[in-house]
Design a protein around this motif. Structure first.
Motif, PDB file in Angstrom:
ATOM      1  N   UNK A 180       0.851  -1.189   0.000  1.00 55.59           N
ATOM      2  CA  UNK A 180       0.000   0.000   0.000  1.00 55.59           C
ATOM      3  C   UNK A 180       0.880   1.229   0.000  1.00 55.59           C
ATOM      4  N   UNK A 181       0.582   2.142  -0.891  1.00 54.91           N
ATOM      5  CA  UNK A 181       1.405   3.327  -1.057  1.00 54.91           C
ATOM      6  C   UNK A 181       0.681   4.603  -0.645  1.00 54.91           C
ATOM      7  N   UNK A 182      -0.349   4.461   0.157  1.00 51.43           N
ATOM      8  CA  UNK A 182      -1.102   5.628   0.598  1.00 51.43           C
ATOM      9  C   UNK A 182      -0.267   6.519   1.495  1.00 51.43           C
ATOM     10  N   UNK A 183      -0.735   7.724   1.659  1.00 52.29           N
ATOM     11  CA  UNK A 183      -0.048   8.678   2.513  1.00 52.29           C
ATOM     12  C   UNK A 183      -0.924   8.934   3.729  1.00 52.29           C
ATOM     13  N   UNK A 184      -0.346   8.790   4.883  1.00 53.73           N
ATOM     14  CA  UNK A 184      -1.082   9.041   6.117  1.00 53.73           C
ATOM     15  C   UNK A 184      -1.209  10.539   6.322  1.00 53.73           C
ATOM     16  N   UNK A 185      -2.395  10.963   6.652  1.00 55.57           N
ATOM     17  CA  UNK A 185      -2.635  12.364   6.961  1.00 55.57           C
ATOM     18  C   UNK A 185      -1.645  12.768   8.058  1.00 55.57           C
ATOM     19  N   UNK A 186      -0.869  13.819   7.855  1.00 56.21           N
ATOM     20  CA  UNK A 186       0.120  14.224   8.863  1.00 56.21           C
ATOM     21  C   UNK A 186      -0.484  14.442  10.247  1.00 56.21           C
ATOM     22  N   UNK A 187      -1.759  14.789  10.298  1.00 62.08           N
ATOM     23  CA  UNK A 187      -2.410  14.991  11.597  1.00 62.08           C
ATOM     24  C   UNK A 187      -2.535  13.683  12.359  1.00 62.08           C
TER      25      UNK A 187
ATOM     26  N   UNK B 148       1.935   9.014  13.823  1.00 60.09           N
ATOM     27  CA  UNK B 148       2.404   8.690  15.162  1.00 60.09           C
ATOM     28  C   UNK B 148       1.304   8.318  16.141  1.00 60.09           C
ATOM     29  N   UNK B 149       0.061   8.378  15.706  1.00 61.25           N
ATOM     30  CA  UNK B 149      -1.042   8.023  16.597  1.00 61.25           C
ATOM     31  C   UNK B 149      -1.348   6.541  16.465  1.00 61.25           C
ATOM     32  N   UNK B 150      -1.954   5.984  17.501  1.00 60.57           N
ATOM     33  CA  UNK B 150      -2.384   4.591  17.432  1.00 60.57           C
ATOM     34  C   UNK B 150      -3.617   4.503  16.547  1.00 60.57           C
ATOM     35  N   UNK B 151      -3.938   3.301  16.124  1.00 63.92           N
ATOM     36  CA  UNK B 151      -5.119   3.091  15.296  1.00 63.92           C
ATOM     37  C   UNK B 151      -6.371   3.584  16.005  1.00 63.92           C
ATOM     38  N   UNK B 152      -6.491   3.335  17.289  1.00 61.29           N
ATOM     39  CA  UNK B 152      -7.662   3.790  18.031  1.00 61.29           C
ATOM     40  C   UNK B 152      -7.758   5.309  18.039  1.00 61.29           C
ATOM     41  N   UNK B 153      -6.642   5.987  18.169  1.00 55.63           N
ATOM     42  CA  UNK B 153      -6.653   7.449  18.153  1.00 55.63           C
ATOM     43  C   UNK B 153      -7.072   7.976  16.786  1.00 55.63           C
ATOM     44  N   UNK B 154      -6.589   7.338  15.728  1.00 51.44           N
ATOM     45  CA  UNK B 154      -6.962   7.753  14.375  1.00 51.44           C
ATOM     46  C   UNK B 154      -8.451   7.529  14.164  1.00 51.44           C
ATOM     47  N   UNK B 155      -8.954   6.365  14.585  1.00 51.43           N
ATOM     48  CA  UNK B 155     -10.385   6.088  14.443  1.00 51.43           C
ATOM     49  C   UNK B 155     -11.220   7.080  15.241  1.00 51.43           C
ATOM     50  N   UNK B 156     -10.791   7.390  16.446  1.00 46.30           N
ATOM     51  CA  UNK B 156     -11.500   8.391  17.246  1.00 46.30           C
ATOM     52  C   UNK B 156     -11.552   9.727  16.510  1.00 46.30           C
ATOM     53  N   UNK B 157     -10.433  10.131  15.939  1.00 46.87           N
ATOM     54  CA  UNK B 157     -10.385  11.384  15.184  1.00 46.87           C
ATOM     55  C   UNK B 157     -11.357  11.349  14.009  1.00 46.87           C
ATOM     56  N   UNK B 158     -11.380  10.223  13.305  1.00 45.05           N
ATOM     57  CA  UNK B 158     -12.261  10.107  12.147  1.00 45.05           C
ATOM     58  C   UNK B 158     -13.729  10.133  12.564  1.00 45.05           C
ATOM     59  N   UNK B 159     -14.050   9.470  13.671  1.00 45.91           N
ATOM     60  CA  UNK B 159     -15.436   9.488  14.163  1.00 45.91           C
ATOM     61  C   UNK B 159     -15.838  10.907  14.559  1.00 45.91           C
ATOM     62  N   UNK B 160     -14.927  11.626  15.189  1.00 49.86           N
ATOM     63  CA  UNK B 160     -15.220  13.005  15.592  1.00 49.86           C
ATOM     64  C   UNK B 160     -15.429  13.875  14.357  1.00 49.86           C
TER      65      UNK B 160
END
Length: 71
Positions: free
Chosen positions: A40-47, A50-62
């Motif tokens: 996979x060659x996607x780019x992670x949103x800089x925001x 370094x966050x855990x998957x749970x933190x990223x999911x929380x951000x996306x839900x918010x």
């Protein structure tokens, strides 16, 4: 007969104990390894870097909640 979810939970618990890490960190690392192994060659949103998957999911839900509330 164990379900797939219980097999995954058991594996995460075993790895958590073996590696002395929380289950969510183990899951996060395994998912990232699986994604990387598929090339996979996607780019992670800089925001989210370094966050855990749970933190990223929380951000996306918010973000999703805020977008829906604006409508």
């Amino acid at each position: 007969m164990p379900t797939q979810a219980s097999n995954v939970a058991s594996y995460l618990q075993e790895q958590s104990v073996a590696q002395n890490k929380p289950c969510d960190q183990i899951a996060d690392e395994l998912i990232r390894q699986a994604i990387a192994s598929k090339g996979y060659r996607g780019v992670l949103n800089p925001a989210h870097e370094g966050k855990s998957l749970n933190q990223v999911l929380d951000d996306l839900y918010i973000e999703d909640y805020l977008e829906k509330s604006r409508r």
